[in-house]
Write a protein that holds these residues in place. Structure first.
Motif, PDB file in Angstrom:
ATOM      1  N   ASN A  47     -74.887   2.105  11.259  1.00  0.00           N
ATOM      2  CA  ASN A  47     -75.493   2.697   9.968  1.00  0.00           C
ATOM      3  C   ASN A  47     -76.695   1.634   9.876  1.00  0.00           C
ATOM      4  OD1 ASN A  47     -75.534   4.623   7.834  1.00  0.00           O
ATOM      5  ND2 ASN A  47     -74.643   2.686   6.606  1.00  0.00           N
ATOM      6  N   LEU A  48     -76.618   0.334  10.395  1.00  0.00           N
ATOM      7  CA  LEU A  48     -77.813  -0.418   9.991  1.00  0.00           C
ATOM      8  C   LEU A  48     -79.205   0.271  10.426  1.00  0.00           C
ATOM      9  CD1 LEU A  48     -75.995  -3.689  10.649  1.00  0.00           C
ATOM     10  CD2 LEU A  48     -76.776  -2.881   8.508  1.00  0.00           C
ATOM     11  N   GLU A  49     -79.129   0.774  11.635  1.00  0.00           N
ATOM     12  CA  GLU A  49     -80.288   1.243  12.338  1.00  0.00           C
ATOM     13  C   GLU A  49     -80.728   2.476  11.593  1.00  0.00           C
ATOM     14  OE1 GLU A  49     -77.722   0.002  14.145  1.00  0.00           O
ATOM     15  OE2 GLU A  49     -79.008  -1.930  15.038  1.00  0.00           O
ATOM     16  N   HIS A  50     -79.789   3.276  11.034  1.00  0.00           N
ATOM     17  CA  HIS A  50     -80.175   4.549  10.347  1.00  0.00           C
ATOM     18  C   HIS A  50     -80.807   4.333   8.914  1.00  0.00           C
ATOM     19  CE1 HIS A  50     -78.506   7.445  13.220  1.00  0.00           C
ATOM     20  NE2 HIS A  50     -77.090   6.676  13.166  1.00  0.00           N
ATOM     21  N   GLN A  51     -80.388   3.282   8.484  1.00  0.00           N
ATOM     22  CA  GLN A  51     -80.946   2.994   7.159  1.00  0.00           C
ATOM     23  C   GLN A  51     -82.405   2.658   7.513  1.00  0.00           C
ATOM     24  OE1 GLN A  51     -78.818  -0.222   5.441  1.00  0.00           O
ATOM     25  NE2 GLN A  51     -76.956   0.621   5.030  1.00  0.00           N
ATOM     26  N   ASN A  52     -83.337   2.840   6.471  1.00  0.00           N
ATOM     27  CA  ASN A  52     -84.659   2.839   6.528  1.00  0.00           C
ATOM     28  C   ASN A  52     -85.456   3.173   7.945  1.00  0.00           C
ATOM     29  OD1 ASN A  52     -84.805   2.017   3.791  1.00  0.00           O
ATOM     30  ND2 ASN A  52     -84.277  -0.158   4.536  1.00  0.00           N
ATOM     31  N   HIS A  53     -84.648   4.040   8.719  1.00  0.00           N
ATOM     32  CA  HIS A  53     -85.049   4.441  10.050  1.00  0.00           C
ATOM     33  C   HIS A  53     -85.448   3.352  11.010  1.00  0.00           C
ATOM     34  CE1 HIS A  53     -85.173   8.516   8.420  1.00  0.00           C
ATOM     35  NE2 HIS A  53     -85.738   7.901   7.419  1.00  0.00           N
ATOM     36  N   GLN A  54     -84.540   2.254  11.062  1.00  0.00           N
ATOM     37  CA  GLN A  54     -84.969   1.178  11.960  1.00  0.00           C
ATOM     38  C   GLN A  54     -84.823   1.708  13.682  1.00  0.00           C
ATOM     39  OE1 GLN A  54     -85.625  -1.814  11.013  1.00  0.00           O
ATOM     40  NE2 GLN A  54     -85.619  -1.150   8.885  1.00  0.00           N
ATOM     41  N   TRP A  55     -84.364   2.848  13.673  1.00  0.00           N
ATOM     42  CA  TRP A  55     -84.234   3.413  15.103  1.00  0.00           C
ATOM     43  C   TRP A  55     -85.838   3.412  15.628  1.00  0.00           C
ATOM     44  CZ3 TRP A  55     -80.253   3.256  18.248  1.00  0.00           C
ATOM     45  CH2 TRP A  55     -78.952   3.257  17.556  1.00  0.00           C
ATOM     46  N   LYS A  56     -86.737   3.675  14.814  1.00  0.00           N
ATOM     47  CA  LYS A  56     -88.098   3.779  15.202  1.00  0.00           C
ATOM     48  C   LYS A  56     -88.658   2.645  15.904  1.00  0.00           C
ATOM     49  CE  LYS A  56     -89.398   7.619  11.967  1.00  0.00           C
ATOM     50  NZ  LYS A  56     -90.149   8.253  10.921  1.00  0.00           N
ATOM     51  N   HIS A  57     -88.231   1.552  15.109  1.00  0.00           N
ATOM     52  CA  HIS A  57     -88.652   0.290  15.503  1.00  0.00           C
ATOM     53  C   HIS A  57     -87.849  -0.001  16.851  1.00  0.00           C
ATOM     54  CE1 HIS A  57     -89.610  -3.964  15.677  1.00  0.00           C
ATOM     55  NE2 HIS A  57     -88.533  -4.306  15.789  1.00  0.00           N
TER      56      HIS A  57
END
Length: 177
Positions: free
Chosen positions: A5-15
Motif C-alpha cells: 500500500n505504501l507504493e500505491h499512495q501518491n503513486h510511488q510505483w511511478k518512481h
C-alpha cells in the motif's frame, strides 16, 4: 496489503518503475520481506510458547506439567509458517494489482469465512489456502486428513507458483521504452 500500500499512495510505483530495476523484482522483494516478517512472527510465537510453558510449569507446580518440548513447538510452528505461504502469495499479488485496501481485505475476510464452511466439509479445506495453516493444528479434518508437512509442501508449491505468476504479471505490465 500494507507492505504494498505504501507504493500505491501518491503513486510511488511511478518512481519505482523509472529505476533500472524490472517490476517483477520489486514484487519478489516484497514477497521476500513478507516471508521474513512471517518467519520473525513465528519465531517470536515459538519463544513465547516455550517460555510460557516453562513459566506455567514453574508457577503452578501442582499441575504436574511436563517440560515444554522445543522440538514439538518448532515442528508445529514450522508447518504453520510453511502452510501460510500460499495465502501470503495471494494477498501479495492482489495488493500489487489493486490500490484499494478493500479488495485484499475483502478477500481475506471471505477466506476466513470460508474456513467455517470448510470445517463442515473437510475435503473442501484441502484446496483453501486460508484453511491450510489450521489443517495441521486441529483435528477437525478427520482421520484421513493429510500430513501437516504435506499440506505445508502443497502451500509452498502453490505459493511459489502464484508468486511466479504475479512476477510475470508485473513484468508484462512494463512499458516498452
Amino acid at each position: 496489503t500494507l507492505l504494498l500500500n505504501l507504493e500505491h499512495q501518491n503513486h510511488q510505483w511511478k518512481h519505482l518503475h523509472i529505476l533500472p530495476v524490472r517490476r517483477w523484482k520489486h514484487l519478489a522483494t516484497k514477497q521476500a520481506i513478507l516471508g521474513m516478517l512471517l518467519l520473525l512472527a513465528h519465531l517470536l510465537l515459538l519463544a513465547g510458547f516455550y517460555l510460557g510453558g516453562w513459566a506455567l510449569r514453574l508457577g503452578r507446580p501442582a499441575l504436574h506439567l511436563e517440560a515444554p518440548s522445543l522440538l514439538l513447538a518448532a515442528r508445529l510452528l514450522g508447518t504453520l509458517f510453511l502452510s501460510s505461504w500460499a495465502m501470503a502469495s495471494i494477498h501479495t499479488w492482489l495488493a500489487s494489482r489493486f490500490s484499494n485496501l478493500g479488495v485484499n481485505l475483502g478477500l481475506g475476510i471471505t477466506g476466513v469465512g470460508l474456513i467455517a464452511v470448510a470445517s463442515r466439509r473437510p475435503e473442501m479445506a484441502r484446496c483453501l489456502p486460508w484453511a491450510m495453516p489450521s489443517m495441521g493444528l486441529t483435528d477437525w479434518m478427520g482421520p484421513d486428513a493429510p500430513s501437516p508437512w504435506l499440506v505445508a509442501g502443497l502451500s509452498v508449491a502453490i505459493g511459489t507458483l502464484l508468486l511466479l505468476m504475479a512476477c510475470l504479471d508485473a513484468g508484462s505490465r512494463e512499458s516498452a521504452s
